[in-house]
Motif scaffolding. Structure first.
Motif, PDB file in Angstrom:
ATOM      1  N   PHE A  39       0.833  -1.203   0.000  1.00 55.41           N
ATOM      2  CA  PHE A  39       0.000   0.000   0.000  1.00 55.41           C
ATOM      3  C   PHE A  39       0.869   1.255   0.000  1.00 55.41           C
ATOM      4  CE2 PHE A  39      -2.488   3.351   1.971  1.00 55.41           C
ATOM      5  CZ  PHE A  39      -3.742   3.201   1.396  1.00 55.41           C
ATOM      6  N   LEU A  40       1.889   1.295   0.843  1.00 53.94           N
ATOM      7  CA  LEU A  40       2.753   2.469   0.923  1.00 53.94           C
ATOM      8  C   LEU A  40       3.614   2.616  -0.333  1.00 53.94           C
ATOM      9  CD1 LEU A  40       3.840   2.342   4.673  1.00 53.94           C
ATOM     10  CD2 LEU A  40       2.061   3.759   3.625  1.00 53.94           C
ATOM     11  N   ARG A  41       4.069   1.501  -0.897  1.00 52.85           N
ATOM     12  CA  ARG A  41       4.841   1.566  -2.146  1.00 52.85           C
ATOM     13  C   ARG A  41       4.002   2.160  -3.270  1.00 52.85           C
ATOM     14  NH1 ARG A  41       6.585  -3.689  -0.919  1.00 52.85           N
ATOM     15  NH2 ARG A  41       5.102  -4.514  -2.446  1.00 52.85           N
ATOM     16  N   ASP A  42       2.757   1.711  -3.358  1.00 50.46           N
ATOM     17  CA  ASP A  42       1.881   2.156  -4.439  1.00 50.46           C
ATOM     18  C   ASP A  42       1.508   3.628  -4.334  1.00 50.46           C
ATOM     19  OD1 ASP A  42       1.945  -0.413  -5.394  1.00 50.46           O
ATOM     20  OD2 ASP A  42      -0.046  -0.971  -4.666  1.00 50.46           O
ATOM     21  N   ARG A  43       1.729   4.231  -3.158  1.00 47.89           N
ATOM     22  CA  ARG A  43       1.324   5.628  -2.948  1.00 47.89           C
ATOM     23  C   ARG A  43       2.499   6.567  -2.724  1.00 47.89           C
ATOM     24  NH1 ARG A  43      -2.384   2.270  -2.266  1.00 47.89           N
ATOM     25  NH2 ARG A  43      -4.607   2.759  -2.491  1.00 47.89           N
ATOM     26  N   ARG A  44       3.671   6.159  -3.189  1.00 48.48           N
ATOM     27  CA  ARG A  44       4.841   7.022  -3.042  1.00 48.48           C
ATOM     28  C   ARG A  44       4.643   8.364  -3.737  1.00 48.48           C
ATOM     29  NH1 ARG A  44       9.517   2.472  -4.155  1.00 48.48           N
ATOM     30  NH2 ARG A  44       9.605   1.624  -2.037  1.00 48.48           N
ATOM     31  N   ALA A  45       3.900   8.357  -4.850  1.00 48.74           N
ATOM     32  CA  ALA A  45       3.719   9.585  -5.622  1.00 48.74           C
ATOM     33  C   ALA A  45       2.862  10.615  -4.902  1.00 48.74           C
ATOM     34  CB  ALA A  45       3.088   9.255  -6.982  1.00 48.74           C
ATOM     35  N   LEU A  46       2.184  10.213  -3.830  1.00 50.58           N
ATOM     36  CA  LEU A  46       1.316  11.144  -3.117  1.00 50.58           C
ATOM     37  C   LEU A  46       2.100  12.133  -2.256  1.00 50.58           C
ATOM     38  CD1 LEU A  46      -1.613   8.818  -1.926  1.00 50.58           C
ATOM     39  CD2 LEU A  46      -1.525  10.313  -3.929  1.00 50.58           C
ATOM     40  N   LEU A  48       3.489  11.603   0.743  1.00 47.40           N
ATOM     41  CA  LEU A  48       3.186  11.494   2.169  1.00 47.40           C
ATOM     42  C   LEU A  48       4.477  11.586   2.971  1.00 47.40           C
ATOM     43  CD1 LEU A  48       0.740   8.450   1.939  1.00 47.40           C
ATOM     44  CD2 LEU A  48       0.095  10.845   2.220  1.00 47.40           C
ATOM     45  N   ASP A  49       4.447  12.349   4.068  1.00 49.00           N
ATOM     46  CA  ASP A  49       5.628  12.405   4.924  1.00 49.00           C
ATOM     47  C   ASP A  49       5.561  11.308   5.976  1.00 49.00           C
ATOM     48  OD1 ASP A  49       3.912  13.290   6.961  1.00 49.00           O
ATOM     49  OD2 ASP A  49       4.428  15.395   6.685  1.00 49.00           O
ATOM     50  N   ASP A  50       6.600  11.205   6.804  1.00 46.19           N
ATOM     51  CA  ASP A  50       6.669  10.134   7.806  1.00 46.19           C
ATOM     52  C   ASP A  50       5.475  10.178   8.751  1.00 46.19           C
ATOM     53  OD1 ASP A  50       8.990   9.125   6.786  1.00 46.19           O
ATOM     54  OD2 ASP A  50      10.308  10.019   8.290  1.00 46.19           O
ATOM     55  N   ASP A  51       5.060  11.387   9.129  1.00 48.18           N
ATOM     56  CA  ASP A  51       3.946  11.514  10.059  1.00 48.18           C
ATOM     57  C   ASP A  51       2.649  11.033   9.420  1.00 48.18           C
ATOM     58  OD1 ASP A  51       3.042  12.417  12.693  1.00 48.18           O
ATOM     59  OD2 ASP A  51       1.894  13.895  11.570  1.00 48.18           O
ATOM     60  N   ASP A  52       2.440  11.369   8.139  1.00 49.31           N
ATOM     61  CA  ASP A  52       1.248  10.910   7.428  1.00 49.31           C
ATOM     62  C   ASP A  52       1.234   9.384   7.339  1.00 49.31           C
ATOM     63  OD1 ASP A  52       0.288  13.477   6.931  1.00 49.31           O
ATOM     64  OD2 ASP A  52       1.308  13.627   4.998  1.00 49.31           O
ATOM     65  N   ARG A  53       2.360   8.808   6.938  1.00 53.74           N
ATOM     66  CA  ARG A  53       2.430   7.351   6.809  1.00 53.74           C
ATOM     67  C   ARG A  53       2.221   6.677   8.161  1.00 53.74           C
ATOM     68  NH1 ARG A  53       6.483   8.749   2.970  1.00 53.74           N
ATOM     69  NH2 ARG A  53       8.060   8.765   4.606  1.00 53.74           N
ATOM     70  N   GLY A  54       2.811   7.258   9.206  1.00 53.58           N
ATOM     71  CA  GLY A  54       2.634   6.688  10.538  1.00 53.58           C
ATOM     72  C   GLY A  54       1.184   6.714  10.963  1.00 53.58           C
ATOM     73  N   PHE A  55       0.512   7.828  10.706  1.00 52.98           N
ATOM     74  CA  PHE A  55      -0.914   7.928  11.050  1.00 52.98           C
ATOM     75  C   PHE A  55      -1.728   6.901  10.285  1.00 52.98           C
ATOM     76  CE2 PHE A  55      -5.084   9.414   9.696  1.00 52.98           C
ATOM     77  CZ  PHE A  55      -5.723   9.571  10.921  1.00 52.98           C
ATOM     78  N   ILE A  56      -1.477   6.765   8.990  1.00 55.59           N
ATOM     79  CA  ILE A  56      -2.246   5.831   8.155  1.00 55.59           C
ATOM     80  C   ILE A  56      -2.098   4.402   8.676  1.00 55.59           C
ATOM     81  CG2 ILE A  56      -2.329   4.768   5.858  1.00 55.59           C
ATOM     82  CD1 ILE A  56      -1.574   7.601   4.760  1.00 55.59           C
ATOM     83  N   VAL A  57      -0.870   3.998   8.957  1.00 53.98           N
ATOM     84  CA  VAL A  57      -0.626   2.626   9.416  1.00 53.98           C
ATOM     85  C   VAL A  57      -1.188   2.417  10.822  1.00 53.98           C
ATOM     86  CG1 VAL A  57       1.150   0.926   9.970  1.00 53.98           C
ATOM     87  CG2 VAL A  57       1.390   2.361   7.923  1.00 53.98           C
ATOM     88  N   ASP A  58      -0.958   3.370  11.722  1.00 51.64           N
ATOM     89  CA  ASP A  58      -1.482   3.252  13.089  1.00 51.64           C
ATOM     90  C   ASP A  58      -3.007   3.119  13.075  1.00 51.64           C
ATOM     91  OD1 ASP A  58       0.986   3.373  14.224  1.00 51.64           O
ATOM     92  OD2 ASP A  58       0.790   5.403  15.030  1.00 51.64           O
ATOM     93  N   ALA A  59      -3.663   3.993  12.287  1.00 54.93           N
ATOM     94  CA  ALA A  59      -5.129   3.975  12.247  1.00 54.93           C
ATOM     95  C   ALA A  59      -5.641   2.653  11.693  1.00 54.93           C
ATOM     96  CB  ALA A  59      -5.640   5.149  11.414  1.00 54.93           C
ATOM     97  N   ALA A  60      -5.061   2.199  10.583  1.00 56.62           N
ATOM     98  CA  ALA A  60      -5.515   0.947   9.981  1.00 56.62           C
ATOM     99  C   ALA A  60      -5.297  -0.234  10.919  1.00 56.62           C
ATOM    100  CB  ALA A  60      -4.801   0.716   8.649  1.00 56.62           C
ATOM    101  N   GLN A  61      -4.142  -0.271  11.585  1.00 63.87           N
ATOM    102  CA  GLN A  61      -3.879  -1.372  12.510  1.00 63.87           C
ATOM    103  C   GLN A  61      -4.872  -1.357  13.670  1.00 63.87           C
ATOM    104  OE1 GLN A  61       0.290  -0.788  13.435  1.00 63.87           O
ATOM    105  NE2 GLN A  61       0.939  -2.228  11.857  1.00 63.87           N
ATOM    106  N   GLY A  62      -5.172  -0.171  14.175  1.00 67.16           N
ATOM    107  CA  GLY A  62      -6.157  -0.075  15.236  1.00 67.16           C
ATOM    108  C   GLY A  62      -7.528  -0.546  14.774  1.00 67.16           C
ATOM    109  N   MET A  63      -7.885  -0.201  13.547  1.00 73.61           N
ATOM    110  CA  MET A  63      -9.177  -0.614  12.993  1.00 73.61           C
ATOM    111  C   MET A  63      -9.231  -2.129  12.796  1.00 73.61           C
ATOM    112  SD  MET A  63      -9.537   2.551  10.326  1.00 73.61           S
ATOM    113  CE  MET A  63     -11.156   2.156   9.605  1.00 73.61           C
TER     114      MET A  63
END
Length: 267
Positions: A39-46, A48-63
């Motif tokens: 997922f993160l590889r496919d969205r490199r063009a967006l 996203l900074d480290d904080d954005d990526r961290g939020f995305i992964v943290d939120a998804a894992q919590g969900m």
């Protein structure tokens, strides 16, 4: 609940991406770590900074941990939730400050009510632990103990590391991390465990480049310790995955002997 991370106002596209990652894990058939990496590889063009990526992964894992409860709560909403609304529903339930979320203030009450409607749901819904396992636990433990144990599975674990004792002591690693602005303390369960006080990107540190530690839960470290390996042994790790326990076993063997790693997923 999301582990500690400094919360800033989140853009709607970043929150939507967290929902997209959650759904990719639910609908996919690959291990979740592989889903996250792709997922993160496919969205490199967006961009996203480290904080954005961290939020995305943290939120998804919590969900994912709260999936049963989240799905039940979503059915109580008076509207069909978007991906972003699913993320906001979970985060509101987890106690995240709604001012950090790009949601319509009028929807906040509906999200809170939907999550609260699951407060009295059966334990398997609130915890995500299957009913058959809950029944087995109830046969062995008291009711309150089972409740506490099962609901703990829906909470995020601390960020734990394992000191690579072939290169450094646990205290050496803690000092090295402190020198890079990361506060960490000795773990309370596994011998070589380190707990990061506030979640951080440890993979950008000099300590990881020098091989001073691996990111690994204390429970996984205990599995390696319980194997009772010693220097000079020939050891087979028949469920190696990415090799975290393989490396832990090698360290316990002081780099002497053989470790053979196998997994059903060859890569």
């Amino acid at each position: 609940m999301i582990v500690t991370r400094r919360m800033a106002r989140r853009r709607a596209d970043v929150v939507d991406a967290a929902g997209a990652l959650y759904l990719a894990g639910v609908r996919g058939h690959a291990p979740l770590d592989a889903v996250v990496a792709k997922f993160l590889r496919d969205r490199r063009a967006l961009g996203l900074d480290d904080d954005d990526r961290g939020f995305i992964v943290d939120a998804a894992q919590g969900m994912w941990r709260a999936r049963s409860r989240l799905e039940r709560a979503a059915t109580a909403l008076p509207f069909e939730p978007t991906r972003g609304a699913l993320v906001s529903l979970y985060l509101v339930g987890a106690g995240v400050d709604v001012r950090t979320l790009p949601i319509d203030p009028r929807a906040e009450a509906e999200l809170r009510a939907a999550w609260a409607s699951t407060d009295a749901a059966p334990l398997d819904v609130r915890s995500g632990v299957p009913p058959w396992l809950i029944e087995r636990l109830r046969a062995q433990r008291t009711g309150d103990d089972v409740e506490a144990l099962c609901t703990s599975f829906a909470r995020a674990p601390p960020q734990s590391l394992r000191a690579n004792t072939l290169k450094a002591t646990r205290d050496d690693v803690i000092r090295a991390l402190a020198g890079e602005g990361i506060d960490a303390v000795a773990g309370s369960i596994a011998r070589d465990a380190i707990v990061v006080v506030e979640r951080a990107n440890v993979f950008k540190t000099s300590a990881i480049r020098y091989g001073l530690f691996e990111q690994q839960d204390e429970g996984s470290q205990l599995v390696a310790a319980l194997c009772g390996v010693a220097a000079g042994m020939c050891v087979i790790d028949y469920c190696a995955g990415a090799g975290g326990k393989t490396l832990a076993l090698a360290a316990l063997m002081e780099g002497k002997g053989e470790v053979h790693a196998f997994d059903v997923a060859a890569h």
